[in-house]
Design a protein around this motif. Structure first.
Motif, PDB file in Angstrom:
ATOM      1  N   ARG A 138     -32.078 -58.571 -28.910  1.00  0.00           N
ATOM      2  CA  ARG A 138     -30.908 -58.750 -28.045  1.00  0.00           C
ATOM      3  C   ARG A 138     -31.143 -58.114 -26.673  1.00  0.00           C
ATOM      4  O   ARG A 138     -30.674 -58.622 -25.663  1.00  0.00           O
ATOM      5  CB  ARG A 138     -29.672 -58.132 -28.703  1.00  0.00           C
ATOM      6  CG  ARG A 138     -29.080 -58.969 -29.833  1.00  0.00           C
ATOM      7  CD  ARG A 138     -27.873 -58.292 -30.419  1.00  0.00           C
ATOM      8  NE  ARG A 138     -27.267 -59.078 -31.491  1.00  0.00           N
ATOM      9  CZ  ARG A 138     -26.840 -58.565 -32.638  1.00  0.00           C
ATOM     10  NH1 ARG A 138     -26.954 -57.261 -32.852  1.00  0.00           N
ATOM     11  NH2 ARG A 138     -26.300 -59.340 -33.550  1.00  0.00           N
TER      12      ARG A 138
ATOM     13  N   GLU B 265     -26.221 -67.150 -31.862  1.00  0.00           N
ATOM     14  CA  GLU B 265     -25.364 -66.089 -31.327  1.00  0.00           C
ATOM     15  C   GLU B 265     -25.283 -66.150 -29.809  1.00  0.00           C
ATOM     16  O   GLU B 265     -24.195 -66.004 -29.228  1.00  0.00           O
ATOM     17  CB  GLU B 265     -25.918 -64.740 -31.774  1.00  0.00           C
ATOM     18  CG  GLU B 265     -25.166 -63.537 -31.233  1.00  0.00           C
ATOM     19  CD  GLU B 265     -25.799 -62.230 -31.674  1.00  0.00           C
ATOM     20  OE1 GLU B 265     -25.927 -61.329 -30.829  1.00  0.00           O
ATOM     21  OE2 GLU B 265     -26.177 -62.128 -32.857  1.00  0.00           O
TER      22      GLU B 265
ATOM     23  N   GLU C 255     -23.127 -69.182 -28.677  1.00  0.00           N
ATOM     24  CA  GLU C 255     -21.696 -68.945 -28.859  1.00  0.00           C
ATOM     25  C   GLU C 255     -21.164 -67.939 -27.849  1.00  0.00           C
ATOM     26  O   GLU C 255     -20.037 -68.051 -27.376  1.00  0.00           O
ATOM     27  CB  GLU C 255     -21.439 -68.438 -30.283  1.00  0.00           C
ATOM     28  CG  GLU C 255     -21.706 -69.486 -31.351  1.00  0.00           C
ATOM     29  CD  GLU C 255     -21.565 -68.918 -32.749  1.00  0.00           C
ATOM     30  OE1 GLU C 255     -21.442 -67.671 -32.869  1.00  0.00           O
ATOM     31  OE2 GLU C 255     -21.589 -69.687 -33.719  1.00  0.00           O
TER      32      GLU C 255
END
Length: 449
Positions: free
Chosen positions: A48, A82, A85
């Motif tokens: 991330r 992820e 979205e």
């Protein structure tokens, strides 16, 4: 540097396909390749951070596995979903499957497969380990250092290993092996070393196989960083290492002694491999100097401790003369007064206060060096925290420094013996793949789990 930080922090957040972003681009396109093998507890968290980049141009992230059923594949797909979205747009995050390597390390095979599948417009390719955390401006820092000087062949960074409070002693032994990299890489913007966990190269160099770089890597190559560093030295090209290219690596707290021993052997195995005569000379010098420094660290420490122990026994024990006569040919003993018995003096040792003074001075220097290392690591942790202000601070306070000092001694004590064992054996296991070293210093795959 203040202007650079302002420009980096004000850049649009990219890493996605967007016409608005393309219109605002002013930097070269970059492809980031991450060889991946399995997942661990922090994989998703680390990945991330890669996508939080502030880099002001097109960037794509290519995760490369050696099979479609690798445990990392569903995690990568979940990361893609992820990000879609969260942003409402399609991030340039791709997953590529590389063929099983037979004539080089699987990591190199994954790197080259990702490079070949990259965006044709990319000017630079960045190779990253999948277990480090990038800062928002890390890509911009790496690209800037390449753009500043056309003589730079590779830009690199350096790791800051952080163990958790519950880390095993073997974890600390693994940490202290990396610890000297903070000194080797942080002395300026130019370096003689390359860290394989972070490398940026011109895409043209890779695609055109300049300096034979792809051939050196793919034809029996085992250590990507040492091969590239050797090429830079042989061809007179520069290695750039910006001070802000410092990356946090949260270590596995449950490292076993078996895993540590294999890790140490793998680190030394690379010094027995080479793809050119120049590479062979450089690696051999590194091997011998590494072993010599390890002896130079541990031998004086243990002899100093023994020296002071003998002196203490001489001063407090009636049997000190036995200890003196057993060690007088080895150690320079400190001042010792006569010990008297009922029938007169038991023994008389020559006066030599310099021995004890030297031993105490050496141990004092070790303590001061430990304090300097502690200060350096805490300073690096503060720098990393400042470069990623939106994340929790780097927990440098959790490091157990008594473990660090003992791990430093144990690691350096084992290293010369590990180098000898590794030199005798021609095979090494890395991530489920067994490699064999050939007579010409190259490797090939002999077994795969």
């Amino acid at each position: 540097m203040a202007r650079d930080l302002k420009r980096v922090n004000s850049a649009p957040k990219l890493g996605r396909k967007s016409s608005k972003v393309s219109a605002a681009c002013y930097g070269p396109a970059v492809s980031v390749v991450l060889p991946v093998k399995g997942v661990h507890g922090r994989s998703l968290e680390n990945w991330r951070t890669l996508l939080e980049t502030n880099y002001a141009s097109d960037v794509e992230w290519i995760f490369v596995t050696d099979s479609a059923d690798d445990p990392a594949v569903p995690v990568i797909k979940a990361l893609q979903k992820e990000m879609v979205e969260a942003a409402g747009e399609v991030y340039q995050v791709r997953q590529v499957v590389a063929a099983h390597s037979t004539a080089c390390s699987q990591k190199i095979a994954n790197q080259l497969a990702g490079m070949r599948m990259s965006n044709p417009r990319s000017k630079y390719v960045v190779f990253l380990d999948d277990d480090i955390q990038l800062h928002p401006d890390s890509l911009q820092v790496l690209v800037d250092v390449m753009e500043e000087d056309p003589e730079v062949l590779v830009g690199t960074g350096y790791p800051l290993d952080i163990p958790s409070p519950a880390s095993s002693f073997a974890t600390y032994c693994m940490m202290v092996y990396h610890l000297p990299l903070l000194v080797a890489f942080s002395h300026g913007r130019r370096s003689f070393n390359v860290w394989g966990g972070c490398m940026i190269l011109p895409m043209e160099v890779m695609r055109e196989n300049m300096f034979g770089i792809v051939g050196h890597l793919s034809e029996g190559g085992y250590s990507d960083d040492l091969i590239i560093a050797s090429l830079c030295s042989a061809k007179g090209r520069k290695i750039a290492c910006p001070g802000r290219a410092l990356f946090v690596n949260h270590m596995d707290p449950q490292v076993t002694w078996r895993k540590y021993w294999n890790y140490l052997r793998r680190q030394l195995f690379v010094l027995y491999t080479y793809t050119s005569w120049h590479n062979c000379v450089v690696n051999t010098l590194l091997l011998y100097s590494h072993s010599y420094v390890s002896f130079a660290i541990t031998l004086p420490f243990f002899t100093s401790v023994l020296h002071l122990a003998v002196a203490l026994v001489q001063m407090v024990s009636p049997f000190g003369h036995i200890c003196y006569h057993l060690t007088k040919e080895v150690l320079i003993l400190p001042t010792v007064h006569q010990h008297s018995g009922p029938s007169g003096p038991l023994f008389s040792a020559p006066l030599c206060p310099m021995g004890a003074s030297s031993a105490l001075a050496y141990l004092g220097a070790v303590a001061m060096a430990g304090g300097a290392v502690r200060h350096m690591v805490r300073g690096c942790a503060e720098v990393c925290s400042a470069m990623s202000p939106s994340r929790p601070p780097v927990p440098a306070a959790d490091i157990r420094w008594s473990k660090v000092m003992w791990a430093l001694l144990v690691n350096n004590l084992l290293l010369p013996f590990c180098a000898l064992v590794t030199g005798v054996s021609s095979r090494i296991e890395w991530a489920g793949v067994v490699y064999a070293r050939t007579v010409n210093g190259r490797v090939n795959v002999v077994h795969r789990d």
